[in-house]
Structures are given as C-alpha cells and as structure tokens.
Design an enzyme around this catalytic site. Sequence first.
Site, mmCIF file in Angstrom:
data_model
loop_
_atom_site.group_PDB
_atom_site.id
_atom_site.type_symbol
_atom_site.label_atom_id
_atom_site.label_comp_id
_atom_site.label_asym_id
_atom_site.label_seq_id
_atom_site.Cartn_x
_atom_site.Cartn_y
_atom_site.Cartn_z
ATOM 1 C CB SER B 155 -2.665 -8.662 -2.608
ATOM 2 O OG SER B 155 -2.309 -7.297 -2.582
ATOM 3 C CG ASP B 213 -4.061 -1.283 -3.451
ATOM 4 O OD1 ASP B 213 -4.129 -0.089 -3.780
ATOM 5 O OD2 ASP B 213 -3.520 -2.158 -4.156
#
Lengths: 405, 405
Positions: B155, B213
Amino acid sequence: MPAFSKEEMLAQTLFVSAPGKVILHGEHAVVHGKAALAVAVNLRTFLKMAPRNDGKVSVELPNVGARLCWETSELQPLVVAFSADQTESQPPSPEQIEKLKEFAGFTNRAAATQSLATLAFLYLYLSIASKCGFMPSVDILVWSELPTGAGLGSSAAYSVCLAGALLSGCRVISYPLEEGQSVGRWPEEELAVINSWAFRGEQVIHGNPSGVDNAVGTRGGALRYQAGKICSLKSVPTLRILLTNTLVPRSTKVLVAGVKDKLMKFPAIMEPVLTSIDAISQECERVLEAMAARPSLEHYPVLEELIDVNQHLLSVVGVGHSSLDQVCQATASHGLHSKLTGAGGGGCAITLLRPDTAPSVVEAAIRDLSDCGFECWETDIGALGICAHSPQSLKAEVLKVFNGK
Amino acid sequence: MPAFSKEEMLAQTLFVSAPGKVILHGEHAVVHGKAALAVAVNLRTFLKMAPRNDGKVSVELPNVGARLCWETSELQPLVVAFSADQTESQPPSPEQIEKLKEFAGFTNRAAATQSLATLAFLYLYLSIASKCGFMPSVDILVWSELPTGAGLGSSAAYSVCLAGALLSGCRVISYPLEEGQSVGRWPEEELAVINSWAFRGEQVIHGNPSGVDNAVGTRGGALRYQAGKICSLKSVPTLRILLTNTLVPRSTKVLVAGVKDKLMKFPAIMEPVLTSIDAISQECERVLEAMAARPSLEHYPVLEELIDVNQHLLSVVGVGHSSLDQVCQATASHGLHSKLTGAGGGGCAITLLRPDTAPSVVEAAIRDLSDCGFECWETDIGALGICAHSPQSLKAEVLKVFNGK
C-alpha cells in the site's frame, strides 16, 4: 587389619538404588554463573551387595561388561595409601589414582568406562576399608537403567550406590531398611556422608565434577546449582516425562566452547539470552515449589511454556540440533512440549507429560520418536534419591538381573 | 479551477516505481521501544500516468481488480474539502474520508483493498489538485510485483507512486528523468515532499501507520525505526535474498497482543529477549555500514548468524510457526539462512543469499520452497526508492502490462 570380620560386617544382602539426573533448565547458562535446575530422573542404578565367606571381593557390572574378582589379601597392601586420616572432603590424589591404575593394570591413557568404573570401585572400597578398619568380603552387582555417557548422571548413580552400600555394609552408617519395609531412606546426616564419598568416586571418574550429579543421585528431588553452590529444593512434585536419547553423539566440551565463542563475539546479544535463561530457572523453581505446596493442573501450561521458550533460547546460543528439532516437532504433534537437556547438539531431550496425558498419546509419541531412530523412556523427574530396597520390592526386570547372576 | 490546464500539466507520460519493504531485524521488539531495521525490497510497484484531453480521470489497478473513471467535473465539488491551506503534515480528517466514501458509494464498513486503494487515490488526487489549482485529466495504471496484505508495504509503494506521479505531473515537484536517461531520482527535498504525501495516503488506508513503509518506498535503502523516529541509514549494500510467502494467514494484531501477553506474564524472561533483539538490529546496522564502506564476503557469516539468532528469538516471543520452521529447514539444507519478516506466525520469510551463491543452489532452494506450497521470489534488499523510468528501461513484464492496456 582382619580380612573379614563377621562382627563388624552387616550380614544381610543389601539392595540399594540411586536415580540419574537431568537438567530441567539452565544448562550452558550455568557455565556463565547463572542458575541451573537439576532433577532426579527415575531411571535408576541398582546395586546388590552380598557378604561372602571366602575373603574375596567380586564386582560385576553388566552394563559395561566388567567382571572383577580380587582376594582381599591382594588389596590389603594398598590400604595404607587410603588411610583414614584423610578427611572425607579431600579429593583423590594423583598418587592414589596412579597406584590403583598400576594395581588394576590400566595404562595411563585408559579412560574407558569399564576402567574408570573399576578405579572408582577400588578407590571407594579401599578408602572405606581404611576408614572402618577391615576389608569386607562381598559380591557386588551393579546394573543400571541409565545409558552411559548420555549426560544422565550414570557414573554418579554408580558412585552413590557404591558409597551407600559399602558405608552401610561396614556399619559406618546405618542400613535404613526395617523389617517388613519395602523401601528405606537414610537420615539427612547420613545422606551427607554418602554424598561426600560419592563425590570422591565422581572425582576418580571425571577429574573435576561439579558435584551436582552425586547430590541429585543421593538426595533426589531437585536442586539449584549456581556459581559452585548446590542447594536442594525443599519440596518438588514428581512429574511424568519422556526422556529421549537422540543417540546423536556430541562433545560437551566443543558445545560449551561454542557458546563461549558466541558470547565473546556478540556480548550485547548473548548476555541477555543468558539472563533470560536464568529467569526461566527461577520461574520454574517458583512453579515447582507452588506445585509441591498445592498440586494443580493449572501449573502445567506455565511449565510447558518455559520448556518451549528455553528450547528456543538454547538454539539461540547454538546448542540446538536437527535431531532435537525432530523431537520437539514429533512431540508437539501430540500436544507435548520438549527441550534438550544437558549439553545439546544432539544428546537427550525431555518431554513433559501431564498427569492426565492419555496412555494412547504417550504411546503414539514414543512410537514417533522411535521411528526417528531415538531411544525413549517414560519415567518421572523429582524422583527419590538413594534408597534401600527389600528384594520383594524390586521390579521383575531388576530381580532377573540380580538372580540371573 | 480549470478542469485541465495544458500549460501547467506535464505533457509527457510518466513512469514511476517504488519498492516494497521488509523488516530485516526488530519486528515486534519495535512495538516495545526497541529499534527495527526496515529495508527496501526490489519487488516494485509500477505506475504509468498519461495525460488525457477529455477531462476524465481513469485509474486502473489490475492487482486488486479495480477500474475506475470519473469526469473531473464530478470531482470538482469535492475539492473545496481538500483545500490547499492544509499543511502537508495534517492527517486526513474523518470528515474528508466520509465525504470520499460517500462519493465513491462505499459503506462505512467497506475496508476491502479495492475500496481503500480508491479512497487513497481520491484523497491524493483531490488534495494535490487543490494544492496546484487545477484538476489533472489523466490515465493512471498501477501494477505491482508485491503481494497485497503480506506486510511487504504494497500500500505504501502504491501511495508513493501516486504521490510522486501526481506531484510531478502537476509540477509541484520536478520530474527528474532527463533526455536519454533510463532512470531518474528526485532530489532529497522533493523526496521529503513525496514522502509526506505518501504518508497521508497510508493514513487513508491504514488509519495510524508508522510511516516506515512510505519512507522505505520513497527513499529506498534501509532505515532504523525506533520510538516513532525514522532515520535513514547513510549507505547500505544491496543484498540478494529470497523472499518467501508461506501464504499462512495471520493477524498482526493477534500476534502483537500475544507478545505483549508473554511480556506481562514473564517480564524477567522476555525483557532480556527484546534487549537481545535490539542488540541484533544495532549489530546488523553496524555490519551493513561496514559492508557499504568496504564490500567483502567476510561480513556474510555475521549477517547469517544474526538471522539465525533472531529467528530463534522470535520463536521465543511466540511468533514462530511450523511453516516458518519449514522455510528455515528447507533453506538450511542448501546452506542458506532464513528468518521470518514482519508479523510472523506464518506470513513471509527472508533468506540471505551470498553474492557467490550459485544459481543452481538458488534454484534448488526455490524448488524446495515451492514444493512446500510457498511463493518465492529471488530479489534484492537495499533497493532504490521511488524512481522515474524511461519506457525503454522497463522490463518486459511491466511493459506488457502497461501496453496491454
């Protein structure tokens, strides 16, 4: 010194047994100053000592294939070197060992189990003869359920049995089996005497033993060993276990050196691992005492978790082995929890059984472990230390060995 | 606000890619204030953005089966809610998310990957449109080598690509691909802008992400994350790995809670384990920096040992799984070292390859892992962050997706 004195020698045939030991938690960490918990495992060494009338001493050790016989008159000249003015805490001297080797005809390099067992017998026999002032003429037969050299304290159980039987037979201490009793135990102060002599037997065999194995063999139950200090746990429950020997040979010395290397290479990573193992030993001790005080199934999940966690930590310090992973996986598939015990890198593992673990589960686990090529025993930990037995109380397997003589 | 402004919109088709991430060391420990090392993994998400002339916006996400198209005039009324007076550090508000869900026709409970990807796109599109003052009319196609929901930062790679492409396309930042170049990278200050927008995309998708991330997806290489602070490592080597997805589903939430339970139940045992894991992250960081400074094969045994040790420690804290044991055993049989990465309890594992690991060894390991039913990729860690690509520089697989459109 009389070769044999009916007045002083116990006339009856003695039967004694002593348990082996396993490390429950703390192996390897103990080398670095942390605590270890050693427990008596109910795989036992059995000794039968019968008085003779012919001035001979015979020793039969079927496990190591030894059958020895001497005239007490042959042994008599040696006694002076084992004189009673020694205190019991004095270790066997190199000169004494040398004399025994010479007498038995062993070369300096002979370190086989058979030779070491013979030397330990001669050492204890002569020292105790010197102490009590006569040379007992006896038949001794020692047989063990314990495998030799598997880290299960078989040599200590042997020394404990020898010390207990010879000291009792020569009336240095009592023989605690009363008429009609099936099992007798020595009082604490006599256990201390047995233990100190057994330790000297261990010194003959191992050079510089920790004293843990003979303490467990003598006192049974469980003990904490830390920084050279041995402390018996007040009361511990008896726990069912499977004891598995992977039969994978390993060198304790090499494994201990490997852990030390890792500790030197990665101190910031490995020191906390030893701290964690130490905390496991402490937690386990706390749980065992709680179980002894108030037995309950609720303690088992904690014991199981401690076993799992320590097994992983032992892999961290590098003493795991694929055979031990196999033991863990095979038993886990039956809902059971296992860890290595002792040196690791193969060797033995213990698997905790609950009081209510079904026989079918135990059988299936044993079958799977046997299919892996491992030897497996169902037994107990927290077992009794050295015991005197009536012959009637001995199990058939033991009687068969003793009577088959 | 004009629906589309040729003057302000970049006329060319953009190709960008961003890497996924794996945790090299420190997963779970990071939850308890210790350091984690996250590294960019060269499984990438690719985005193609082509300008349109018809006032439409289309988004195609073949991985999640989404194909969306709006008139910019439909989107126009929403823009006011995403006005440019917001600072980039402000998180998406619940009202904004509500508005987007309503627009897209998602129910409150819709949390499927497809819906979340749509919401993140709309959020970034409208916010960036608001910032730059016009509604870009574009075709966007995003395709990824990363599996979704495997803890590999798919994502974030998506958000990073969207942010990079939209910000460049709208000339908020440069498009760094110069004539004749195959790959272009943004300067540090523009990476910071991309990262902060990508973080907001992540917030739309995950609610309260750590920011690790998107930082890895943007900057690549490796970073240390500790107590909410993210710090890029100055220079890291590129390391070959196998990335294995056991496909065993797990709940990160449940696993994190399990570790916390163990920590509360056995603090004296578990705290040192986290300390040890923390020391592994620090040692690994030191080794990576030494490798970047002076590449040498001699560092590999250390990296391998750290991997083995951490894998065992992660089993100690209870996030191991038999599937992960299988990965470790299968790769160990080829002399390779593996650990879980991310949440554990199944999920993914990484296996370090040396620069000189023979292709036959890698193939054999992949075959064994596939035989276990696992998905396995050979890739690199320490990969580049977000890149702009010339179409010629894209590999055939990616071109096929982009041209097959």
